[in-house]
Motif scaffolding. Structure first.
Motif, PDB file in Angstrom:
ATOM      1  N   ALA B 501       0.812  -1.210   0.000  1.00 52.73           N
ATOM      2  CA  ALA B 501       0.000   0.000   0.000  1.00 52.73           C
ATOM      3  C   ALA B 501       0.849   1.266   0.000  1.00 52.73           C
ATOM      4  O   ALA B 501       0.372   2.322  -0.403  1.00 52.73           O
ATOM      5  N   PHE B 502       2.110   1.154   0.411  1.00 56.57           N
ATOM      6  CA  PHE B 502       2.896   2.379   0.611  1.00 56.57           C
ATOM      7  C   PHE B 502       3.051   3.234  -0.649  1.00 56.57           C
ATOM      8  O   PHE B 502       2.732   4.425  -0.621  1.00 56.57           O
ATOM      9  N   PRO B 503       3.529   2.659  -1.797  1.00 64.09           N
ATOM     10  CA  PRO B 503       3.679   3.524  -2.975  1.00 64.09           C
ATOM     11  C   PRO B 503       2.336   4.117  -3.413  1.00 64.09           C
ATOM     12  O   PRO B 503       2.287   5.225  -3.936  1.00 64.09           O
ATOM     13  N   GLU B 504       1.267   3.380  -3.171  1.00 69.86           N
ATOM     14  CA  GLU B 504      -0.045   3.864  -3.607  1.00 69.86           C
ATOM     15  C   GLU B 504      -0.437   5.145  -2.868  1.00 69.86           C
ATOM     16  O   GLU B 504      -0.951   6.079  -3.467  1.00 69.86           O
ATOM     17  N   ILE B 505      -0.204   5.154  -1.558  1.00 74.49           N
ATOM     18  CA  ILE B 505      -0.727   6.301  -0.817  1.00 74.49           C
ATOM     19  C   ILE B 505       0.282   7.436  -0.702  1.00 74.49           C
ATOM     20  O   ILE B 505      -0.088   8.526  -0.299  1.00 74.49           O
ATOM     21  N   ILE B 506       1.539   7.203  -1.074  1.00 74.40           N
ATOM     22  CA  ILE B 506       2.508   8.288  -0.919  1.00 74.40           C
ATOM     23  C   ILE B 506       2.490   9.215  -2.136  1.00 74.40           C
ATOM     24  O   ILE B 506       2.963  10.335  -2.085  1.00 74.40           O
ATOM     25  N   ARG B 507       1.911   8.754  -3.240  1.00 76.94           N
ATOM     26  CA  ARG B 507       1.845   9.598  -4.447  1.00 76.94           C
ATOM     27  C   ARG B 507       1.037  10.849  -4.158  1.00 76.94           C
ATOM     28  O   ARG B 507      -0.067  10.776  -3.644  1.00 76.94           O
ATOM     29  N   GLY B 508       1.622  11.996  -4.520  1.00 79.99           N
ATOM     30  CA  GLY B 508       0.898  13.246  -4.327  1.00 79.99           C
ATOM     31  C   GLY B 508       1.108  13.859  -2.960  1.00 79.99           C
ATOM     32  O   GLY B 508       0.680  14.972  -2.710  1.00 79.99           O
ATOM     33  N   ALA B 509       1.786  13.150  -2.075  1.00 80.17           N
ATOM     34  CA  ALA B 509       2.033  13.712  -0.743  1.00 80.17           C
ATOM     35  C   ALA B 509       3.300  14.572  -0.786  1.00 80.17           C
ATOM     36  O   ALA B 509       3.966  14.677  -1.809  1.00 80.17           O
ATOM     37  N   TYR B 510       3.600  15.211   0.321  1.00 82.56           N
ATOM     38  CA  TYR B 510       4.830  16.000   0.405  1.00 82.56           C
ATOM     39  C   TYR B 510       5.996  15.115   0.828  1.00 82.56           C
ATOM     40  O   TYR B 510       5.799  14.044   1.411  1.00 82.56           O
ATOM     41  N   ILE B 511       7.222  15.597   0.556  1.00 79.98           N
ATOM     42  CA  ILE B 511       8.397  14.848   0.996  1.00 79.98           C
ATOM     43  C   ILE B 511       8.332  14.624   2.503  1.00 79.98           C
ATOM     44  O   ILE B 511       8.652  13.558   3.004  1.00 79.98           O
ATOM     45  N   ALA B 512       7.880  15.660   3.201  1.00 80.95           N
ATOM     46  CA  ALA B 512       7.849  15.565   4.657  1.00 80.95           C
ATOM     47  C   ALA B 512       6.857  14.522   5.136  1.00 80.95           C
ATOM     48  O   ALA B 512       6.915  14.091   6.279  1.00 80.95           O
ATOM     49  N   ASP B 513       5.940  14.099   4.272  1.00 80.09           N
ATOM     50  CA  ASP B 513       4.978  13.077   4.684  1.00 80.09           C
ATOM     51  C   ASP B 513       5.570  11.680   4.609  1.00 80.09           C
ATOM     52  O   ASP B 513       5.018  10.743   5.177  1.00 80.09           O
TER      53      ASP B 513
END
Lengths: 330, 559
Positions: B501-513
């Motif tokens: 799930a990680f690559p799916e939900i990190i798209r579009g987030a900030y680096i700091a996220d």
């Protein structure tokens, strides 16, 4: 000749370079010790009494370590940027009246507050350049963050620094300090609080330590640095910390002025300056230790939408209440 | 339980023609052998008719002339669907189109057993290094570590140029590589993020940096030795691994574990969970730049470590479980001391819950960050606190009670938000819940024996065993051929399930996220990478000598 001797002694030993260096190392230790106690740790405790020599040991270690310059970097910038930042910070400190007068005697002039703020700004560009010259993704992101954050907080910082200058009717730091029979922090507390918040961001302390958020971008702009150059970056960070704390002291807390009980007034000046600055350091560390790191977008929003309007408001408020306060100041 | 029986019924009624054999040897464990290529229908049926059905893992076993693929479906219990493919031409249809969560499991089987899944979106190496010889499948029975080590070499250069090409940046998008060495990670894995300014555009991950070949090694050791081997898969959740493995073997050998042993297992297991969750909450503080929180939580974790040491003799590696029971007893004195520490930690745990609930900066950083919706979570088959943070009410302890959990009252913590904050809160509350379980178990310890004698040889058979490890469902599949050595041991740790799930939900987030989200997943890579055999003596092809390291440094760097 006698004048020259005093000049050199003041610049090189006290309260000039050597003293500042010792002071910076002391504050480095103090900062670490306070942070450690906040975190339920011991902090430095082995090198010297209470570990007070630990920062010196660390710098000696850094200075003696292998100094690597990555092949692809812009060598001139890569080497010059940390030195530039360091020397600008030291130069700026020379205009802070630590023992009641500037390091170079009678060098205070109308407008040196602006000069100091300008030097700090320039030095921050030096830090940005050091990251930019590194050609490393982490450094580049870190450097960009330095600038992004900096553009937000430097403006309110300067606006807020005008408030005490306005009360003192002078742009000279020595005059501002001298005119505080009552510390300005009591007269215009709103400016003082906002100034400390902007300063927290300027010093890149939690919750604003975004440019070197280690879990995101390793060392930020200093990732590629090692050895002597890293030592200069670390030193300039420490100097910046001292300047920040000292600015609060001289602008809002009456600087080196305080009750002189006996003996030489100069020693008392130093004493009051130190006590006040340590108090400021404690506040800065306290805020830093009870908060998580914010995100860059949150900080930019906070700066432009909140801090800048607030600082303009607080300047306006200062102008409005100034006639009232004048009767208090006398 | 109803859910499980319903699932088996659904399969029996709708797919009678495809089922060759159906066994339900133990409650909530079904093994269904299907005709070749019928697995897709079976899985679709389960997904359609059983609420919240997930794929636990796919395990492959080399049967000699066939390779058996076991699709372990979690639906109230475990329904193991078996699909056999020929060994000469191991090809089967993918299930990633039905269930995207199978992505990594299929890659794993492809990597280690050489089964090709037709239609898989990116069937690439998952665990083995890039320069591993083609056609070498370490989990096949005839694979010997030494025979195949002299393959073509110098692929070091190949992999280097490959990664250089990967990093070729275009426009404003730059690649930021985090790992294998990075302060974000406490164990080596590589994440490559494509970053535009401060926004993450894409993320890729590469696993396999800490392979120790444990699954293969387990085949060469006797059952009782394997207990200590699986313990070393992961330090933090060692009790979960040993409990799980022992249960599987006890299942095969029909061994009755004494109730006192079950209670003691539960206690150690829960102590593990408490210290793992506290560790993660501290790490989350560190990842979010809240050092004070990190240091305080870790200090408050110490009393738990002290209890573990008092009970088992070790702070971390408990060495406590054995097949047929546990190895050490607990004295009344220790019980008293443990109860006192539990009380102490409970106070602090409640305080930290308040911190995570109320601290403004923490909430700013975690709320609404990395949201995983319930439907996505089900599709990606995430487990444990990650699933519970997304509103899926799964907990092996409740739905498939093992050890003493059937007798102990406790609540399953579940948050609906699906964001980083929810995932952290699940853990903060579970700490208190676990402390209650420990309290109850210590107060209600049954008397009796600690363990039963177990023979080295186990009868022929197979068993799936599940436990709720701190990070989610941990599943062990053990197959026995009637000797003292297991025929196959398959371990699927919760991190592998959650990483999809990680690559799916990190798209579009900030680096700091990135740190915030990674932290909330609580990844444990030593669990995830466990099965490849890297012989350190013969593995020198991808290791550099000290001279080479020095030379390469001189090549890239001037001082």
């Amino acid at each position: 000749m006698a004048l020259d001797l005093i000049f050199f002694a003041r610049v090189l030993v006290f309260p000039g370079f050597l003293f500042l260096l010792v002071l910076v190392l002391f504050f480095d230790w103090l900062e670490r010790k306070i942070a450690a106690r906040f975190q339920n740790r011991m902090g430095p405790s082995y090198t010297g009494p209470f570990g007070i020599l630990q920062p010196i040991a660390d710098y000696i270690k850094l200075f003696s370590k292998e100094d690597i310059t990555p092949k692809q970097t812009n060598k001139l910038l890569f080497v010059a940027a940390p030195l530039l930042a360091f020397s600008l910070f030291v130069f700026a400190l020379f205009f802070i009246p630590i023992d009641g007068s500037n390091v170079v005697l009678y060098s205070s002039f109308e407008g040196d507050l602006i000069l100091v703020l300008l030097l700090v700004t320039l030095a921050n560009f030096g830090i940005f350049l050091s990251g930019w010259a590194s050609l490393n993704p982490y450094s580049e992101i870190g450097a960009t963050r330095v600038l992004t954050q900096f553009l937000g907080y430097d403006i309110p910082l300067i606006i807020l620094a005008i408030c005490p200058a306005f009360l003192a009717k002078s742009l000279s730091i020595v005059n501002i300090t001298a005119s505080q029979t009552l510390p300005f922090a009591l007269l215009i507390p709103w400016s003082c609080v906002l100034f400390v918040i902007a300063l927290q961001a300027e010093l890149e302390k939690d919750p604003f330590d975004i440019p070197h958020a280690e879990t995101e971008i390793v060392g930020g702009y200093e990732t590629e640095y090692s050895g002597r150059k890293l030592a200069f970056i670390k030193l300039s960070e420490d100097f910046q910390f001292l300047i920040g704390a000292a600015l609060v002291t001289v602008l809002f807390l009456g600087g080196a002025h305080g009750p002189v009980l006996f003996g030489m007034p100069e020693l008392w000046h130093i004493f009051w300056f130190m006590v006040k600055t340590i108090g400021v350091v404690f506040i800065l560390e306290y805020v830093g230790n009870v908060s998580a790191r914010l995100r860059i977008d949150q900080v930019v929003h906070g700066n432009w939408k909140l801090l800048i309007p607030l600082s303009i408001l607080s300047l306006a408020l200062t102008v409005i209440v100034e006639p009232l306060l004048r009767s208090v100041i006398g | 339980m109803e859910k499980f029986e319903n699932a088996v019924e659904v399969l029996k009624n709708n797919l009678a023609d495809a089922i060759v054999e159906c066994r339900v040897p133990k409650p909530r464990k079904a093994y269904i052998l299907l005709k070749p290529e019928r697995h897709r229908e079976a899985i679709s049926l389960l997904l359609k008719h059983v609420e919240d059905a997930e794929l636990s893992t796919i395990s492959g076993t080399d049967l000699g002339n066939e390779i058996e693929l076991n699709y372990h479906m979690a639906c109230g219990g475990t329904v193991t669907l078996k699909n056999r493919v020929s060994r000469e031409k191991p090809v089967t249809r993918t299930i990633t189109d039905i269930l995207p969560g199978a992505n990594l499991y299929e890659r794993e089987v492809f990597d280690l057993l050489g089964v090709t899944f037709e239609g898989h979106p990116n069937l690439e190496r998952l665990m083995l290094p890039e320069n591993w010889p083609k056609g070498d499948y370490p989990l096949r029975r005839d694979w010997k570590p030494n025979a195949n080590q002299e393959g073509e070499s110098n692929s070091e250069e190949a992999s280097q140029t490959e990664s250089a090409a990967e990093l070729d940046d275009a426009g404003s998008v730059i690649s930021v590589v985090m790992g294998p060495q990075h302060p974000l990670l406490h164990e080596p894995e590589r994440f490559t993020f494509k970053v535009d300014g401060e926004t993450v555009v894409d993320a890729e991950m590469r696993l396999g940096y800490v392979h120790r070949g444990i699954e293969k090694a387990a085949e060469r050791m006797m059952y009782f030795q394997d207990v200590f081997l699986v313990e070393r898969i992961c330090g933090i959740c060692n009790a979960a691994h040993t409990t799980c493995f022992c249960q599987a073997v006890e299942d095969i050998g029909n061994i009755e574990t004494p109730p006192r042993a079950l209670y003691l297992r539960t206690i150690i297991h829960e102590l593990n969970r408490v210290h793992s969750h506290l560790l993660l909450l501290g790490v989350a503080g560190h990842l979010l730049g809240f050092e004070a929180l990190f240091q305080h939580v870790w200090r408050d974790r110490e009393p738990i470590m002290d209890i573990v040491e008092r009970i088992t003799g070790n702070r971390l590696m408990s060495g406590f479980n054995a097949i047929g029971g546990v190895r050490r007893d607990i004295t009344p004195n220790t019980v008293e001391k443990a109860l006192k520490s539990v009380e102490e930690v409970r106070k602090r745990a409640k305080f930290y819950k308040v911190v995570f609930e109320e601290d403004a900066t923490l909430r700013l950083r975690t709320e609404g960050v990395g949201v995983l919706s319930k439907s996505d979570a089900l599709k990606l088959c995430v487990e444990g606190p990650v699933a519970r943070g997304s509103g899926i009410d799964v907990d092996v302890r409740k739905e498939d009670p093992y050890a003493a959990y059937g007798e102990i009252p406790f609540n399953v913590i579940c948050y609906k938000d699906g964001d980083t904050w929810a995932r952290l809160m699940v853990r903060a509350e579970e700490v208190v819940e676990s402390l209650d379980i420990i309290d109850y178990a210590l107060g209600n310890l049954p008397a009796g024996r600690l363990r039963v004698r177990v023979q080295r040889k186990q009868p022929e058979g197979e068993a799936v065993s599940r436990v709720e490890a701190p990070r989610g469902e941990l599943i062990h599949y053990v197959k026995s051929d009637g000797t003292a050595y297991p025929y196959r041991v398959k371990v699927r740790s919760p991190t592998l399930a959650n990483l999809v799930a990680f690559p799916e939900i990190i798209r579009g987030a900030y680096i700091a996220d990135i740190p915030a989200v990674i932290g909330s997943f609580d990844p444990c890579f030593s669990c995830t990478d466990r099965m490849v055999f890297l012989d350190t003596q013969n593995g020198r092809r991808w290791r550099w000598s000290l001279d080479e390291v020095n030379n390469s440094k001189n090549r890239n760097v001037v001082s």
